[in-house]
Motif scaffolding. Structure first.
Motif, PDB file in Angstrom:
ATOM      1  N   SER A   1       0.603  -1.272   0.462  1.00 24.75           N
ATOM      2  CA  SER A   1       0.060  -0.252  -0.073  1.00 24.75           C
ATOM      3  C   SER A   1       0.579   0.804   0.178  1.00 24.75           C
ATOM      4  O   SER A   1       2.318   1.473   0.575  1.00 24.75           O
ATOM      5  N   PHE A   2       0.250   2.443  -0.127  1.00 26.47           N
ATOM      6  CA  PHE A   2       0.821   3.395  -0.335  1.00 26.47           C
ATOM      7  C   PHE A   2       0.005   4.267   0.766  1.00 26.47           C
ATOM      8  O   PHE A   2      -1.368   5.027   0.057  1.00 26.47           O
ATOM      9  N   GLY A   3      -0.259   4.622   1.945  1.00 33.00           N
ATOM     10  CA  GLY A   3      -0.772   5.177   2.627  1.00 33.00           C
ATOM     11  C   GLY A   3      -1.591   4.830   2.910  1.00 33.00           C
ATOM     12  O   GLY A   3      -1.156   3.430   3.199  1.00 33.00           O
ATOM     13  N   SER A   4      -2.609   5.041   2.443  1.00 32.77           N
ATOM     14  CA  SER A   4      -4.603   4.435   2.558  1.00 32.77           C
ATOM     15  C   SER A   4      -4.165   3.819   1.268  1.00 32.77           C
ATOM     16  O   SER A   4      -5.588   3.309   1.636  1.00 32.77           O
ATOM     17  N   ARG A   5      -3.897   3.917   0.252  1.00 36.80           N
ATOM     18  CA  ARG A   5      -4.440   3.519  -0.682  1.00 36.80           C
ATOM     19  C   ARG A   5      -3.959   1.344  -1.258  1.00 36.80           C
ATOM     20  O   ARG A   5      -2.091   1.682  -0.766  1.00 36.80           O
ATOM     21  N   LYS A   6      -4.301   1.086  -1.463  1.00 36.10           N
ATOM     22  CA  LYS A   6      -4.226  -0.385  -1.170  1.00 36.10           C
ATOM     23  C   LYS A   6      -3.970  -0.561  -2.731  1.00 36.10           C
ATOM     24  O   LYS A   6      -4.369  -0.012  -3.863  1.00 36.10           O
ATOM     25  N   ILE A   7      -2.348  -1.346  -3.717  1.00 35.46           N
ATOM     26  CA  ILE A   7      -2.126  -1.067  -3.870  1.00 35.46           C
ATOM     27  C   ILE A   7      -2.015  -3.505  -5.279  1.00 35.46           C
ATOM     28  O   ILE A   7      -2.611  -3.585  -5.879  1.00 35.46           O
ATOM     29  N   ILE A   8      -1.011  -4.031  -4.044  1.00 36.53           N
ATOM     30  CA  ILE A   8      -1.665  -5.040  -3.848  1.00 36.53           C
ATOM     31  C   ILE A   8      -1.562  -5.864  -2.839  1.00 36.53           C
ATOM     32  O   ILE A   8      -1.619  -5.219  -2.020  1.00 36.53           O
ATOM     33  N   GLN A   9      -2.596  -6.769  -3.471  1.00 36.95           N
ATOM     34  CA  GLN A   9      -3.456  -7.657  -1.410  1.00 36.95           C
ATOM     35  C   GLN A   9      -3.156  -8.712  -2.021  1.00 36.95           C
ATOM     36  O   GLN A   9      -3.688  -9.592  -2.709  1.00 36.95           O
ATOM     37  N   ASP A  10      -2.650  -9.449  -1.213  1.00 36.24           N
ATOM     38  CA  ASP A  10      -2.337 -11.553  -1.080  1.00 36.24           C
ATOM     39  C   ASP A  10      -2.021 -11.613  -2.326  1.00 36.24           C
ATOM     40  O   ASP A  10      -2.585 -13.320  -2.893  1.00 36.24           O
ATOM     41  N   LEU A  11      -1.368 -11.150  -3.570  1.00 36.40           N
ATOM     42  CA  LEU A  11      -0.994 -11.686  -4.251  1.00 36.40           C
ATOM     43  C   LEU A  11      -0.075 -12.941  -4.318  1.00 36.40           C
ATOM     44  O   LEU A  11       0.658 -13.421  -3.817  1.00 36.40           O
ATOM     45  N   ASN A  12      -0.550 -13.927  -5.274  1.00 34.35           N
ATOM     46  CA  ASN A  12       0.317 -15.469  -5.104  1.00 34.35           C
ATOM     47  C   ASN A  12       1.035 -15.415  -6.786  1.00 34.35           C
ATOM     48  O   ASN A  12      -0.196 -15.322  -7.286  1.00 34.35           O
ATOM     49  N   LEU A  13       1.990 -16.261  -6.914  1.00 31.55           N
ATOM     50  CA  LEU A  13       2.502 -16.402  -7.947  1.00 31.55           C
ATOM     51  C   LEU A  13       3.795 -17.547  -8.239  1.00 31.55           C
ATOM     52  O   LEU A  13       4.841 -16.961  -7.326  1.00 31.55           O
ATOM     53  N   GLU A  14       4.059 -17.929  -9.276  1.00 26.36           N
ATOM     54  CA  GLU A  14       4.534 -18.730  -9.416  1.00 26.36           C
ATOM     55  C   GLU A  14       4.846 -19.076 -10.552  1.00 26.36           C
ATOM     56  O   GLU A  14       3.979 -18.852 -11.899  1.00 26.36           O
ATOM     57  N   LEU A  15       6.155 -19.211 -10.925  1.00 27.60           N
ATOM     58  CA  LEU A  15       6.505 -19.703 -12.250  1.00 27.60           C
ATOM     59  C   LEU A  15       7.671 -19.764 -12.372  1.00 27.60           C
ATOM     60  O   LEU A  15       8.299 -20.033 -11.427  1.00 27.60           O
ATOM     61  N   ASP A  16       8.493 -21.401 -13.543  1.00 27.21           N
ATOM     62  CA  ASP A  16       9.345 -21.717 -14.153  1.00 27.21           C
ATOM     63  C   ASP A  16       9.928 -21.317 -14.511  1.00 27.21           C
ATOM     64  O   ASP A  16       9.956 -20.708 -14.950  1.00 27.21           O
TER      65      ASP A  16
END
Length: 217
Positions: free
Chosen positions: A15-30
């Motif tokens: 988040s930047f201040g009160s602004r949520k940018i990324i939330q509970d992101l999950n990612l997998e790469l081979d």
């Protein structure tokens, strides 16, 4: 934690201040995957890329490389390389000096050893004719390849690109695509953010589409 995944992101938040940018992101790469991150301006594409490259810190969550947790902001690991949108080449240095600066200053290689190591990359990216030129003498496509060569010289497992085709003429986009596929064959995992959705879809093995949170303008 799976050992065959080159990169895993678990529950990443930013988040930047009160602004949520990324939330509970999950990612997998081979290994060798090409990921295109697409979405509208302000949706967090650049922030996510910068967190993976260690240029921004996540508020919470975990990053794994080859099954081992790592801190992307630890520059001594050299897990992730970054190719910037405006290339960020040093204008007072030749192409060769731009490529070898970090290995000499960060890894402690001699100038000669760094140049020997750079030669394979220079050959692959067809830069032999410009190694003694300065950035102002290069075309946009040449600057792009020098920026890629500089990142590869640090031998990252993962290479991130911020809008790699934005400064290029349409006929040069195909050459960038060729570079992506060549690096993929060499086992380099690549992550790209781009407004050129056609390019993003043509190079990608996986696509991550991000969107603004409700209430964001």
């Amino acid at each position: 934690m799976s050992g065959n995944k080159i990169l895993e992101l678990k529950n990443i938040n930013k988040s930047f201040g009160s602004r949520k940018i990324i939330q509970d992101l999950n990612l997998e790469l081979d290994k060798g995957d090409i990921l295109s991150i697409i979405g509208p301006s302000g949706a967090g594409k650049t922030t996510l890329l910068r967190m993976i490259a260690g240029l921004e810190t996540a508020d919470s969550g975990h990053f794994y490389h080859d099954g081992q947790e790592f801190d992307p902001t630890d520059r001594s690991k050299h897990v992730v390389g970054m190719v910037f949108q405006d290339f960020n080449l040093f204008p007072n240095l030749t192409v060769m000096d731009n490529i070898t600066l970090a290995p000499v200053n960060v890894k402690g290689l001699s100038k000669k050893d760094a140049e020997v190591a750079a030669q394979r990359i220079i050959d692959e990216l067809d830069l032999n004719e410009v190694v003694n030129l300065y950035p102002y003498q290069l075309s946009g496509g040449q600057k792009q390849r020098v920026a890629i060569a500089r990142a590869l010289e640090m031998q990252p497992a993962i290479l991130c690109y911020d809008e790699p085709t934005s400064a290029l003429d349409p006929e040069l986009v195909g050459k960038v695509k060729e570079i992506f596929f060549k690096l993929k064959q060499n086992g380099i995992t690549q992550i790209v953010i781009t407004h050129d959705h056609q390019f993003g879809k043509e190079v990608a093995d996986k696509i991550l589409e991000v969107s603004k949170f409700k209430g964001e303008q």
